[in-house]
Design a protein around this motif. Structure first.
Motif, PDB file in Angstrom:
ATOM      1  N   ALA A  39      -0.577  -4.549   6.130  1.00  0.00           N
ATOM      2  CA  ALA A  39      -0.755  -5.301   7.509  1.00  0.00           C
ATOM      3  C   ALA A  39      -2.172  -6.093   7.325  1.00  0.00           C
ATOM      4  O   ALA A  39      -3.026  -5.952   6.612  1.00  0.00           O
ATOM      5  CB  ALA A  39      -1.285  -4.244   8.340  1.00  0.00           C
ATOM      6  N   GLU A  40      -1.823  -7.455   7.946  1.00  0.00           N
ATOM      7  CA  GLU A  40      -2.887  -8.295   7.606  1.00  0.00           C
ATOM      8  C   GLU A  40      -4.377  -8.108   8.388  1.00  0.00           C
ATOM      9  O   GLU A  40      -5.183  -8.185   7.509  1.00  0.00           O
ATOM     10  CB  GLU A  40      -2.478  -9.674   8.472  1.00  0.00           C
ATOM     11  N   ASP A  41      -4.271  -7.317   9.497  1.00  0.00           N
ATOM     12  CA  ASP A  41      -5.312  -6.684  10.027  1.00  0.00           C
ATOM     13  C   ASP A  41      -4.948  -5.856  11.088  1.00  0.00           C
ATOM     14  O   ASP A  41      -3.800  -5.443  11.194  1.00  0.00           O
ATOM     15  CB  ASP A  41      -6.219  -7.982  10.783  1.00  0.00           C
ATOM     16  N   ASP A  55      -2.412   1.332  -0.082  1.00  0.00           N
ATOM     17  CA  ASP A  55      -1.889   0.667   1.154  1.00  0.00           C
ATOM     18  C   ASP A  55      -2.160   0.967   2.545  1.00  0.00           C
ATOM     19  O   ASP A  55      -2.893   1.762   2.578  1.00  0.00           O
ATOM     20  CB  ASP A  55      -0.424   0.242   0.795  1.00  0.00           C
ATOM     21  N   ASP A  56      -1.383   0.217   3.332  1.00  0.00           N
ATOM     22  CA  ASP A  56      -1.955   0.601   4.878  1.00  0.00           C
ATOM     23  C   ASP A  56      -0.949   1.589   5.420  1.00  0.00           C
ATOM     24  O   ASP A  56      -1.227   1.839   6.850  1.00  0.00           O
ATOM     25  CB  ASP A  56      -1.607  -0.759   5.729  1.00  0.00           C
ATOM     26  N   GLU A  57      -0.567   2.631   4.615  1.00  0.00           N
ATOM     27  CA  GLU A  57       0.072   3.714   4.912  1.00  0.00           C
ATOM     28  C   GLU A  57      -0.802   4.944   4.135  1.00  0.00           C
ATOM     29  O   GLU A  57       0.013   5.983   4.186  1.00  0.00           O
ATOM     30  CB  GLU A  57       1.686   3.847   4.634  1.00  0.00           C
ATOM     31  N   ALA A 102      -3.811   6.024  12.268  1.00  0.00           N
ATOM     32  CA  ALA A 102      -4.955   5.255  13.053  1.00  0.00           C
ATOM     33  C   ALA A 102      -5.495   4.469  11.803  1.00  0.00           C
ATOM     34  O   ALA A 102      -5.954   4.967  10.706  1.00  0.00           O
ATOM     35  CB  ALA A 102      -6.082   6.117  13.900  1.00  0.00           C
ATOM     36  N   ARG A 103      -5.685   3.201  12.045  1.00  0.00           N
ATOM     37  CA  ARG A 103      -6.305   2.338  11.024  1.00  0.00           C
ATOM     38  C   ARG A 103      -7.501   1.620  11.684  1.00  0.00           C
ATOM     39  O   ARG A 103      -7.129   0.872  12.649  1.00  0.00           O
ATOM     40  CB  ARG A 103      -5.289   1.552  10.323  1.00  0.00           C
ATOM     41  N   ALA A 104      -8.659   1.632  11.178  1.00  0.00           N
ATOM     42  CA  ALA A 104      -9.711   1.008  11.890  1.00  0.00           C
ATOM     43  C   ALA A 104     -10.243  -0.227  10.628  1.00  0.00           C
ATOM     44  O   ALA A 104     -10.219   0.070   9.645  1.00  0.00           O
ATOM     45  CB  ALA A 104     -10.681   1.938  12.293  1.00  0.00           C
ATOM     46  N   GLN A 105     -10.793  -1.198  11.324  1.00  0.00           N
ATOM     47  CA  GLN A 105     -11.272  -2.133  10.276  1.00  0.00           C
ATOM     48  C   GLN A 105     -12.829  -2.614  10.960  1.00  0.00           C
ATOM     49  O   GLN A 105     -12.849  -2.802  12.199  1.00  0.00           O
ATOM     50  CB  GLN A 105     -10.413  -3.217  10.172  1.00  0.00           C
ATOM     51  N   LYS A 106     -13.593  -2.953  10.042  1.00  0.00           N
ATOM     52  CA  LYS A 106     -14.710  -3.620  10.290  1.00  0.00           C
ATOM     53  C   LYS A 106     -14.837  -4.776   9.372  1.00  0.00           C
ATOM     54  O   LYS A 106     -15.143  -4.550   8.356  1.00  0.00           O
ATOM     55  CB  LYS A 106     -16.029  -2.860  10.546  1.00  0.00           C
ATOM     56  N   LEU A 107     -14.827  -5.854   9.803  1.00  0.00           N
ATOM     57  CA  LEU A 107     -14.338  -7.138   8.750  1.00  0.00           C
ATOM     58  C   LEU A 107     -15.405  -8.270   9.084  1.00  0.00           C
ATOM     59  O   LEU A 107     -15.685  -8.443  10.365  1.00  0.00           O
ATOM     60  CB  LEU A 107     -13.163  -7.787   8.837  1.00  0.00           C
ATOM     61  N   TYR A 108     -16.015  -8.880   8.189  1.00  0.00           N
ATOM     62  CA  TYR A 108     -16.968  -9.793   8.269  1.00  0.00           C
ATOM     63  C   TYR A 108     -16.251 -11.006   7.544  1.00  0.00           C
ATOM     64  O   TYR A 108     -16.105 -10.995   6.301  1.00  0.00           O
ATOM     65  CB  TYR A 108     -18.343  -9.581   7.851  1.00  0.00           C
ATOM     66  N   LYS A 109     -15.994 -12.403   8.193  1.00  0.00           N
ATOM     67  CA  LYS A 109     -15.768 -13.371   7.446  1.00  0.00           C
ATOM     68  C   LYS A 109     -16.581 -14.390   7.521  1.00  0.00           C
ATOM     69  O   LYS A 109     -17.228 -14.888   8.440  1.00  0.00           O
ATOM     70  CB  LYS A 109     -14.164 -13.886   8.305  1.00  0.00           C
ATOM     71  N   GLY A 148       5.592 -13.647   8.653  1.00  0.00           N
ATOM     72  CA  GLY A 148       5.182 -13.196  10.065  1.00  0.00           C
ATOM     73  C   GLY A 148       3.630 -13.175  10.037  1.00  0.00           C
ATOM     74  O   GLY A 148       2.858 -13.347  10.678  1.00  0.00           O
ATOM     75  N   GLN A 149       3.323 -12.193   8.911  1.00  0.00           N
ATOM     76  CA  GLN A 149       1.736 -11.825   8.866  1.00  0.00           C
ATOM     77  C   GLN A 149       1.283 -12.812   7.388  1.00  0.00           C
ATOM     78  O   GLN A 149       2.180 -12.840   6.595  1.00  0.00           O
ATOM     79  CB  GLN A 149       1.464 -10.531   8.526  1.00  0.00           C
TER      80      GLN A 149
END
Lengths: 461, 454
Positions: free
Chosen positions: A336-338, A296-298, A23-30, A438-439
């Protein structure tokens, strides 16, 4: 967050029989800005929160993504992912397995000198305007100048069913500047990108005024440039072109998923495919580089991966799935891009290692050829065909830099072209970039100046 | 997760607009997006991946003292998150600089209806159905030739809806479906690997031919196995839709955008009414094309979609406008404001860019070429000079046509030239139109293209 993600993973493994779950969670501000000719077209701010769930059931992947941290919604998503994976697994010939990865518990904190989220929007606009002004003011033939600015801050959480738990700060600062010039029916176009993972101090190192001048000057110089002759020529490539050449012409072929897909590298592992001067790396550990990160995302630590040593193919870029197929170590290239998408194998900082020649030595025995300093775009195919478009180039005549040329491109087959590398400089530069597969991934690429004895130059003359 | 209903979507947008006005915005516009997609992925010749992606969000654009601010959030079920996006947009506007050319958000206009953009059958498809389609496509490819290797592809279905509201009273809601299947293959023999060959189907209603996609992708790869070189010279080239889309989207599309024209980035500036292309060429931008992949009722600013003549028999007729660029010239928007979901402010783009078909079939076109090339895929089109239209690209691969027949494949062939010259040299337009992303086009034959052989 850790408890929530662990709970969802447990549902996958205990309730739905997943052999692996992450499980991968993100909280991003741009923050994003677009300026055109000193006009602020848009000042934008955004929030992106969400969770990506990936499960392996009977050797098939299931993936679900939702923009929510709500436990009930995530339970529903993981049930979808497991059910779909199970369905796909019924037709599998070769079930997917994962290479072992070290169990990690870590918290990665970024330490910017200037955190972009502490900088006022007004100041960011001021910086962008400064670039815009210098570019437009450089010459009256400059007709347009656009700035795109992005900063991204926040954090990501990665938890898998093997006990790995990583929380990482995210920080990117990036800008692209483009300018166009017109004179007597001739249109030219110039682009520059900067980017960093250190912080807003990027604009102290690369001051806005000099960026504006750099972009404008190139567009103006192109106005008087001529089209190159098409055909085979010796060329000297600047670090910026070497970077995109390494990335496009070789890098993608060394992504293990593409190598497995029938790319030409799979059958050339351990073989000599280039001259002795050719050594390439994909390195995720260069601090501050646009393409660098710790995990990385793994949840695998980013490595410095040797791809070619002295012309011999020695390594590929892996995720856990391809590493298992090649009986290799995962290299930390799963990105992963997001939260909306699955991690796939991506490059980080891909470059050619420098050797010992000076620029003068590289060009001195070129009687008739080209010096290509800066690229416009590049692309490659699995059969090793590559193409790199050039935005700044010059003739080389009798060992001297001559008149500028515009709209040139180089192309060829990687496996032939790498044998033609006949000189490698001692300088080194890394440029930020963005790669689409793709991403979008933020990457760096670069190297020294190099000489290639023979490559096809495309031009309209 | 159930999809958001029309009323919920519209009130989300309206509430955000009202909140912005209450907080001091002079104008406001909110755009709400929802996408729910299911994909079955093929990797290395087998179905091994599945995904289900739900993405929702709201983007709000506000105007304060002629300065524009924008903010978005992907949390729409929490009123506080939406409220805070509204505040962010306002603070962005306040930090920004006034734009003297700003002339207000669009006014309300009546909407036309669209055809064939929503199909309940697509919504009702189960994951099992999608797996079956993927499997059918893979089997079809496998039966063509042992040397073919399907590397990647998949089947995907999606439901997309959006709602818009602005402070001039615009409110709109639209929803649609898309289904697609695609397969990328290559062929291997001895040490030789072909370039990647690709085919696909994409449609708004449930109309797929996975067997055709699988077979075609495989056949192309096989025909690329045996290669011979071609000589360097200028000659006839047939561009299929793949190549055409690549070449045009970085050059011609840029040249007809009103903002490019206004910013001196288009060679078409001042040329309305002039001949800019071969008289064989007629192009419309048609946001209402029945079943078009980019067809919807309104654009990213809530302006009704329409059909706009771009080039008629070689004569340049119109540029494509959003509200801002139109008002700058005292004109009306052509409904070409495009958005990347809720994440972006609108910018000018084509809807369905329709190159009108001619009357020659593909077989007739091939049979009438004495000496030339046919090009399916290009590499490097994105490195074309977007302003001048100069390009220098590699055909991956090209097939040689001799005396009306395709004789062999050739790799590494470069094509170079200028897209605006190329448009003047269009000699034949085929009748075989198909949709490809934002383009609907047939094959076209172009004369006098610079071919650099190997």
């Amino acid at each position: 967050m850790k408890d929530l993600l662990t709970k969802i993973n447990n549902t996958a493994t205990q309730k739905y029989g997943a052999q692996y779950a992450e499980a991968r969670a993100q909280k991003l501000y741009k923050t994003m800005l677009t300026l055109k000719e000193e006009r602020v077209e848009a000042a934008k701010q955004g929030i992106e929160n969400g969770v990506a769930l990936r499960v392996l059931v009977n050797g098939a992947w299931g993936f679900a993504s939702v923009g929510s941290f709500d436990s009930a919604i995530l339970e529903g998503a993981v049930s979808d992912a497991c059910r779909m994976a199970k369905l796909a697994s019924e037709r599998l010939k070769t079930p997917i397995k994962l290479a072992d990865a070290k169990v990690v518990n870590d918290r990665v904190i970024s330490k910017p000198k200037k955190n972009p989220s502490d900088i006022q929007m007004e100041d960011k606009i001021k910086t962008a305007l400064a670039v815009n002004k210098t570019s437009l003011g450089f010459d009256k033939r400059i007709k347009s100048c656009s700035i795109d600015y992005l900063d991204l801050t926040g954090s990501s959480f990665f938890v898998n069913s093997e006990g790995t738990c990583v929380e990482q700060d995210k920080l990117y600062v990036w800008a692209r500047i483009t300018a166009s010039a017109v004179n007597e029916g001739v249109f030219t176009f110039s682009r520059e990108e900067i980017g960093s993972t250190t912080g807003y101090e990027l604009f102290d190192e690369q001051n806005p005024e000099s960026l504006g001048v750099k972009v404008a000057k190139r567009a103006i110089e192109q106005l008087n440039a001529k089209s190159p002759k098409g055909g085979k020529f010796p060329v000297v490539l600047g670090p910026n072109v070497v970077g995109v050449f390494v990335h496009e012409a070789f890098g993608h072929l060394a992504e293990a998923d593409l190598a497995l897909s029938g790319g030409v590298l799979a059958s050339n592992f351990g073989k000599k495919i280039g001259s002795d001067l050719v050594t390439f790396y994909d390195d995720g550990t260069i601090e501050g580089a646009f393409g660098a990160f710790k995990y990385d995302d793994e949840g695998v630590a980013s490595h410095k991966t040797l791809l070619i040593k002295d012309g011999v193919v020695t390594g590929l870029m892996h995720n856990r799935e391809t590493a298992q197929k090649f009986n290799a170590e995962p290299t930390g290239n799963a990105r992963a891009e997001d939260f909306r998408v699955e991690p796939i194998i991506r490059m980080r900082c891909t470059y050619m290692a420098p050797r010992d020649q000076t620029f003068e030595e590289l060009i001195e025995d070129v009687k008739s050829g080209y010096y290509f300093k800066s690229f416009r775009g590049g692309q490659a195919n699995l059969d090793g065909t590559f193409q790199v478009g050039i935005q700044e180039g010059y003739e080389i005549v009798n060992g001297e830099i001559g008149a500028p040329v515009r709209n040139a491109s180089i192309s060829g087959n990687t496996l032939e072209t790498l044998h033609h590398v006949s000189g490698v400089g001692k300088d080194f530069l890394l440029d930020p970039g963005r790669c689409g597969k793709g991403q979008t991934a933020f990457i760096s690429d670069g190297g020294p100046h190099i000489k290639i004895n023979e490559v096809v130059v495309g031009g309209s003359a | 997760m159930a999809v958001l209903e029309k009323n919920t979507m519209i009130s989300l947008a309206e509430n955000a607009v009202n909140a912005a006005l209450k907080k001091g915005a002079q104008e406001a516009e909110a755009y709400v997006y929802e996408g729910q997609a299911t994909n079955i992925g093929i990797e290395l010749g087998q179905i091994s991946k599945t995904n289900r992606i739900i993405d929702r969000g709201l983007g709000i654009r506000v105007v304060a003292n002629k300065a524009i601010g924008f903010a978005y959030t992907n949390i729409v079920d929490d009123a506080k998150a939406v409220e805070s996006a509204v505040s962010s947009a306002l603070s962005a506007a306040k930090a920004s600089k006034p734009d003297p050319d700003w002339n207000g958000l669009p006014q309300k206009k009546p909407y036309s209806s669209t055809e064939k953009t929503f199909d309940q059958k697509i919504v009702a498809l189960s994951s099992e159905d999608l797996v079956n389609i993927a499997s059918t496509m893979l089997d079809a490819a496998g039966q063509v030739d042992k040397r073919v290797f399907p590397i990647e592809g998949g089947v995907g279905s999606a439901y997309i809806s959006n709602a818009i509201a602005n402070s001039n009273g615009i409110t709109g809601f639209d929803r649609g479906t898309v289904i697609e299947c695609s397969l990328a293959t290559l062929a291997k023999e001895g040490g030789s690997v072909t370039p990647v060959c690709f085919e696909f189907n994409a449609a708004r209603n449930y109309n797929l031919d996975p067997v055709w996609v699988g077979k075609e992708a495989a056949k192309l790869a096989v025909s690329a196995l045996k290669t011979k070189s071609v000589e360097t010279k200028s000659g006839k080239v047939i561009l299929t839709q793949f190549a055409l889309q690549d070449l045009l989207s970085y050059t011609l599309v840029n040249a007809i955008r009103a903002d490019s024209v206004q910013r001196d980035q288009s060679p078409f500036k001042g040329k309305i009414g002039e001949k800019v292309a071969s008289e064989n060429l007629t192009i419309y931008d048609d946001g209402l094309f029945a079943g078009g992949l980019r067809t919807s009722v309104f654009d990213g600013e809530g302006v009704p979609h329409q059909k706009t003549a771009v080039i008629e028999k070689g004569v340049l007729r119109n540029f494509l406008y959003d509200n801002y660029s139109a008002k700058k010239e005292g004109k009306e928007s052509t409904g070409n404001a495009s958005r990347a979901g809720y994440l972006s402010t609108p910018s000018i783009d084509t809807t369905n860019f329709h190159i009108m078909p001619g009357n020659k079939t593909s077989d007739e076109m091939l049979s009438e070429v004495d000496d030339g090339l046919i090009v399916y895929y290009l590499q490097g089109a994105h490195s074309s000079n977007p302003v001048s239209g100069e390009f220098s690209v590699v055909a991956t691969p090209a097939w040689k046509i001799k005396n009306g027949k395709i004789t062999h494949c050739s790799r590494g062939v470069m094509l170079a030239g200028n897209i605006f010259e190329l448009l003047k040299n269009v000699s034949v337009v085929g009748s075989n139109e198909r949709q490809m992303g934002s383009m609907i086009a047939p094959w076209i034959e172009v004369e006098n293209v610079r071919v650099i052989g190997k």
